[in-house]
Design an enzyme around this catalytic site. Structure first.
Site, PDB file in Angstrom:
ATOM      1  N   MET A   1      17.365  -8.641  11.596  1.00  0.00           N
ATOM      2  CA  MET A   1      16.114  -8.203  11.664  1.00  0.00           C
ATOM      3  C   MET A   1      14.895  -9.215  11.635  1.00  0.00           C
ATOM      4  O   MET A   1      15.134 -10.298  11.049  1.00  0.00           O
ATOM      5  CB  MET A   1      15.992  -7.384  10.622  1.00  0.00           C
ATOM      6  CG  MET A   1      14.509  -6.710  10.286  1.00  0.00           C
ATOM      7  SD  MET A   1      13.047  -7.397   9.330  1.00  0.00           S
ATOM      8  CE  MET A   1      13.165  -6.802   7.822  1.00  0.00           C
TER       9      MET A   1
ATOM     10  N   ASP B   1       7.032 -16.956   8.212  1.00  0.00           N
ATOM     11  CA  ASP B   1       7.900 -17.449   7.084  1.00  0.00           C
ATOM     12  C   ASP B   1       8.590 -18.775   7.719  1.00  0.00           C
ATOM     13  O   ASP B   1       9.027 -19.570   6.773  1.00  0.00           O
ATOM     14  CB  ASP B   1       9.037 -16.508   6.775  1.00  0.00           C
ATOM     15  CG  ASP B   1       8.675 -14.886   6.245  1.00  0.00           C
ATOM     16  OD1 ASP B   1       7.443 -15.174   5.733  1.00  0.00           O
ATOM     17  OD2 ASP B   1       9.388 -14.214   6.392  1.00  0.00           O
TER      18      ASP B   1
ATOM     19  N   HIS C   1       9.665 -13.092   8.946  1.00  0.00           N
ATOM     20  CA  HIS C   1       8.565 -12.903   9.443  1.00  0.00           C
ATOM     21  C   HIS C   1       8.074 -14.230  10.482  1.00  0.00           C
ATOM     22  O   HIS C   1       8.673 -15.165   9.886  1.00  0.00           O
ATOM     23  CB  HIS C   1       7.256 -12.859   8.705  1.00  0.00           C
ATOM     24  CG  HIS C   1       7.241 -11.657   7.659  1.00  0.00           C
ATOM     25  ND1 HIS C   1       7.781 -11.621   6.530  1.00  0.00           N
ATOM     26  CD2 HIS C   1       6.694 -10.359   7.815  1.00  0.00           C
ATOM     27  CE1 HIS C   1       7.508 -10.600   5.973  1.00  0.00           C
ATOM     28  NE2 HIS C   1       7.011  -9.695   6.796  1.00  0.00           N
TER      29      HIS C   1
ATOM     30  N   ASP D   1      14.608  -6.420  -0.282  1.00  0.00           N
ATOM     31  CA  ASP D   1      13.335  -6.925  -0.208  1.00  0.00           C
ATOM     32  C   ASP D   1      12.860  -7.078  -1.454  1.00  0.00           C
ATOM     33  O   ASP D   1      11.789  -6.031  -1.841  1.00  0.00           O
ATOM     34  CB  ASP D   1      12.520  -6.050   0.718  1.00  0.00           C
ATOM     35  CG  ASP D   1      11.187  -6.414   1.055  1.00  0.00           C
ATOM     36  OD1 ASP D   1      10.913  -7.727   0.809  1.00  0.00           O
ATOM     37  OD2 ASP D   1      10.559  -5.682   1.501  1.00  0.00           O
TER      38      ASP D   1
ATOM     39  N   ASP E   1       3.142  -3.115  -7.255  1.00  0.00           N
ATOM     40  CA  ASP E   1       4.110  -3.633  -6.524  1.00  0.00           C
ATOM     41  C   ASP E   1       5.100  -4.436  -7.202  1.00  0.00           C
ATOM     42  O   ASP E   1       4.553  -5.830  -7.007  1.00  0.00           O
ATOM     43  CB  ASP E   1       3.551  -4.075  -5.396  1.00  0.00           C
ATOM     44  CG  ASP E   1       4.409  -4.233  -4.103  1.00  0.00           C
ATOM     45  OD1 ASP E   1       5.809  -3.884  -4.413  1.00  0.00           O
ATOM     46  OD2 ASP E   1       4.153  -5.046  -3.229  1.00  0.00           O
TER      47      ASP E   1
ATOM     48  N   GLU F   1       7.975   0.981   8.285  1.00  0.00           N
ATOM     49  CA  GLU F   1       8.024   0.743   6.855  1.00  0.00           C
ATOM     50  C   GLU F   1       6.945   1.341   6.352  1.00  0.00           C
ATOM     51  O   GLU F   1       5.551   0.691   6.296  1.00  0.00           O
ATOM     52  CB  GLU F   1       8.207  -0.511   6.305  1.00  0.00           C
ATOM     53  CG  GLU F   1       8.446  -0.896   4.772  1.00  0.00           C
ATOM     54  CD  GLU F   1       8.836  -2.255   4.493  1.00  0.00           C
ATOM     55  OE1 GLU F   1       9.267  -2.828   5.368  1.00  0.00           O
ATOM     56  OE2 GLU F   1       8.626  -2.495   3.315  1.00  0.00           O
TER      57      GLU F   1
ATOM     58  N   LYS G   1       4.339   2.562   2.877  1.00  0.00           N
ATOM     59  CA  LYS G   1       3.852   2.272   1.707  1.00  0.00           C
ATOM     60  C   LYS G   1       2.384   2.879   1.440  1.00  0.00           C
ATOM     61  O   LYS G   1       1.472   2.885   2.347  1.00  0.00           O
ATOM     62  CB  LYS G   1       3.856   0.526   1.651  1.00  0.00           C
ATOM     63  CG  LYS G   1       3.506   0.179   0.136  1.00  0.00           C
ATOM     64  CD  LYS G   1       3.453  -1.420   0.157  1.00  0.00           C
ATOM     65  CE  LYS G   1       3.365  -2.087  -1.195  1.00  0.00           C
ATOM     66  NZ  LYS G   1       3.337  -3.372  -1.182  1.00  0.00           N
TER      67      LYS G   1
ATOM     68  N   GLU H   1      11.523   1.700   1.842  1.00  0.00           N
ATOM     69  CA  GLU H   1      11.822   0.692   0.716  1.00  0.00           C
ATOM     70  C   GLU H   1      11.679   1.456  -0.669  1.00  0.00           C
ATOM     71  O   GLU H   1      10.727   2.218  -1.030  1.00  0.00           O
ATOM     72  CB  GLU H   1      10.684  -0.231   0.801  1.00  0.00           C
ATOM     73  CG  GLU H   1      10.722  -1.340  -0.549  1.00  0.00           C
ATOM     74  CD  GLU H   1       9.757  -2.382  -0.591  1.00  0.00           C
ATOM     75  OE1 GLU H   1       9.859  -3.170   0.603  1.00  0.00           O
ATOM     76  OE2 GLU H   1       9.652  -2.766  -1.366  1.00  0.00           O
TER      77      GLU H   1
ATOM     78  N   ASP I   1       8.597  -5.011  -6.909  1.00  0.00           N
ATOM     79  CA  ASP I   1       9.834  -5.836  -5.915  1.00  0.00           C
ATOM     80  C   ASP I   1      10.764  -6.260  -6.812  1.00  0.00           C
ATOM     81  O   ASP I   1      11.228  -7.497  -6.727  1.00  0.00           O
ATOM     82  CB  ASP I   1       9.165  -6.815  -4.932  1.00  0.00           C
ATOM     83  CG  ASP I   1       8.214  -6.008  -3.865  1.00  0.00           C
ATOM     84  OD1 ASP I   1       8.606  -4.831  -3.735  1.00  0.00           O
ATOM     85  OD2 ASP I   1       7.585  -6.763  -3.270  1.00  0.00           O
TER      86      ASP I   1
ATOM     87  N   HIS J   1       8.527   1.507  -2.661  1.00  0.00           N
ATOM     88  CA  HIS J   1       7.259   2.086  -1.914  1.00  0.00           C
ATOM     89  C   HIS J   1       7.024   3.579  -2.387  1.00  0.00           C
ATOM     90  O   HIS J   1       6.105   3.888  -2.882  1.00  0.00           O
ATOM     91  CB  HIS J   1       7.129   1.722  -0.544  1.00  0.00           C
ATOM     92  CG  HIS J   1       7.025   0.294  -0.233  1.00  0.00           C
ATOM     93  ND1 HIS J   1       7.093  -0.110   1.080  1.00  0.00           N
ATOM     94  CD2 HIS J   1       6.774  -0.895  -1.185  1.00  0.00           C
ATOM     95  CE1 HIS J   1       7.102  -1.537   0.969  1.00  0.00           C
ATOM     96  NE2 HIS J   1       6.887  -1.941  -0.352  1.00  0.00           N
TER      97      HIS J   1
ATOM     98  N   ASP K   1      15.001  -1.108   2.710  1.00  0.00           N
ATOM     99  CA  ASP K   1      14.834  -2.121   2.019  1.00  0.00           C
ATOM    100  C   ASP K   1      14.979  -1.725   0.467  1.00  0.00           C
ATOM    101  O   ASP K   1      14.488  -0.757  -0.109  1.00  0.00           O
ATOM    102  CB  ASP K   1      13.140  -2.152   2.038  1.00  0.00           C
ATOM    103  CG  ASP K   1      12.863  -3.362   3.305  1.00  0.00           C
ATOM    104  OD1 ASP K   1      13.859  -3.660   3.946  1.00  0.00           O
ATOM    105  OD2 ASP K   1      11.808  -3.737   3.564  1.00  0.00           O
TER     106      ASP K   1
HETATM  107  C1  GLT Z   1       6.313  -7.744   2.348  1.00  0.00           C
HETATM  108  C2  GLT Z   1       6.201  -6.507   1.977  1.00  0.00           C
HETATM  109  C3  GLT Z   1       7.760  -5.722   2.338  1.00  0.00           C
HETATM  110  C4  GLT Z   1       7.812  -5.645   3.562  1.00  0.00           C
HETATM  111  C5  GLT Z   1       7.915  -7.193   4.323  1.00  0.00           C
HETATM  112  C6  GLT Z   1       8.005  -6.926   5.821  1.00  0.00           C
HETATM  113  S1  GLT Z   1       6.700  -8.222   4.011  1.00  0.00           S
HETATM  114  O1  GLT Z   1       6.989  -8.591   1.472  1.00  0.00           O
HETATM  115  O2  GLT Z   1       6.071  -6.444   0.697  1.00  0.00           O
HETATM  116  O3  GLT Z   1       7.839  -4.493   1.918  1.00  0.00           O
HETATM  117  O4  GLT Z   1       9.136  -5.064   4.049  1.00  0.00           O
HETATM  118  O5  GLT Z   1       6.786  -7.267   6.714  1.00  0.00           O
HETATM  119 MN    MN Z   2       9.780  -4.002   2.362  1.00  0.00          MN
HETATM  120 MN    MN Z   3       7.536  -4.020  -1.708  1.00  0.00          MN
END
Ligand code: GLT
Ligand code: MN
Ligand code: MN
Length: 388
Positions: free
Chosen positions: A89, A58, A55, A288, A256, A182, A184, A218, A258, A221, A246
């Site tokens: 990306m 970042d 980003h 991600d 969330d 993306e 969510k 993702e 991750d 998500h 992702d």
């Molecule tokens: C953030 C989010 C991700 C996205 C990223 C892109 S930023 O960490 O949780 O799922 O992919 O903006």
């Molecule tokens: Mn993501």
């Molecule tokens: Mn996520």
């Protein structure tokens, strides 16, 4: 014994924000010191990643001067070169700053919407400078806690307008980006607009440049919403819209998380890898996710290596599954073909309809066909457990 070293052809990438995650959560302060851009690039080179994504913020603060940005981009390029990394990306941070507290492209305030577009225009330039060809849009703040606060139809229209504008910007500047949306369902908002990948697949044909736009699903998500991620990716692939993916892990119905790829739902991860590999997916495989809050940076390296290694191992298992004679025999058995009947139902015609109505389809007989799904699933598990 195979080494399971990351294969560059599989384009394993990480975001600066993933291995650079400092272990902050809504209830606790950071557990890891912030490391520099160069340190992150060094770490990614060391673990054998193919590339790095970022980003705008970042890499540099939101209020950085043009000189500062130019200096950091130079350092970024050098770090990529020194560590053999590409930048496939880029994306915009449209969620951290308080100005975006009620959304960016869908904000109720026209000036905030304009600022979000302006910020993205600049960030697209930075990404292009590093060679990025995919531009991700994750609408982190595009949503509501109460539907009293925003008109959901306006939100869709505003989002479309912003994307149409940015597509033209992409064309005018010859950046050559493909946009990847993306979805969510929630977090950090109570409800996010475009909650699932299918929402974006439905939006894309209504845009001015649908060919430029696809999705970046993702794992976590759709899983958060209790859905089967593999099915969403399949729909994107079938529509030739899977521009990016992702990878991570997530338990259903939780916050969330991750998590490291494959750390929780190995079987879903296996069928995802199978879907991507069997269908010749050629884009980045972007992890991600971030390491547990308990990890130090030594453990973060293990986390990053683990993501790629798990993918490599699962890919090998996919090969085994596909080559397994017993599994293939069962697949043949359950997919009962009938050339004549398939010809009839393939395309409507008055003649086919008439023939179909007269076709002798015996319900009782048909229901007797064997479906040994227990056996098939057990064999699949045995491949996964490493004994086939
Ligand atoms: C953030 C989010 C991700 C996205 C990223 C892109 S930023 O960490 O949780 O799922 O992919 O903006
Ligand atoms: Mn993501
Ligand atoms: Mn996520």
């Amino acid at each position: 014994m195979a080494s399971y070293e990351p294969d560059p052809k599989l384009k394993f990438t990480f975001g600066l924000w993933t291995v650079g995650n400092i272990g902050r959560d809504p209830f606790g302060e950071p557990t890891r010191e912030k490391i520099t851009l160069s340190q992150i690039l060094e770490m990614l080179g060391e673990v054998g990643a193919y590339g790095v994504n970022f980003h705008d913020n970042d890499a540099f603060p939101i209020d950085a001067s043009p000189e500062e940005i130019a200096r950091i981009l130079k350092e970024f390029k050098k770090g990529m070169k020194d560590n053999g990394l590409l930048c496939p990306m880029a994306t915009t941070n449209l969620f951290s700053d308080p100005v975006f507290k009620d959304g960016a492209f869908t904000s109720n305030n026209a000036k905030i919407r304009a600022f979000a577009i302006q910020k993205t225009m600049k960030a697209m330039e930075y990404g292009a400078e590093l060679g990025a060809k995919t531009y991700v849009f994750w609408g982190g703040r595009e949503g509501i806690e109460s539907d009293a606060t925003k008109n959901p139809i306006d939100a869709i229209k505003r989002f479309r307008e912003a994307i149409n504008f940015l597509c033209e910007w992409n064309i005018q500047n010859k950046f050559g980006y493909k946009f990847a949306f993306e979805a969510k369902p929630n977090e950090p908002r109570g409800h996010l607009y475009f909650a699932v990948t299918g929402s974006y697949l439905a939006l894309i044909p209504t845009l001015d440049h649908p060919d430029m736009c696809g999705v970046n699903p993702e794992f976590a998500h759709e899983t958060m919403a209790g859905l089967d991620f593999v099915h969403h990716v399949a729909q994107a692939i079938e529509m030739k819209k899977l521009f990016h993916v992702d990878l991570n892990d997530q338990e259903m119905g939780r916050y969330d998380q991750d998590f490291r790829f494959g750390s929780h739902s190995l079987k879903s991860a296996f069928f995802l890898v199978k879907l991507l590999e069997d269908n010749g997916y050629n884009g980045s495989r972007h992890f991600d996710c971030h390491a547990y809050r308990q990890s130090d940076y030594q453990d973060v390296r293990e986390f990053a290596k683990g993501c790629m290694r798990t993918y490599m191992i699962l890919k090998e298992k996919v090969g085994r599954w596909n080559a397994d004679k017993e599994i293939q025999g069962l697949l043949k058995l359950i997919n009962t073909e009938d050339v004549g009947m398939s010809k009839l139902t393939k395309k409507f015609s008055t003649g086919n309809a008439k023939k179909l109505l007269e076709a002798p389809l015996d319900r009782i007989e048909l229901s007797k066909a064997r479906l040994p799904y227990e056996q098939l699933d057990q064999l699949s598990n045995e491949v996964l457990m490493g004994i086939r």
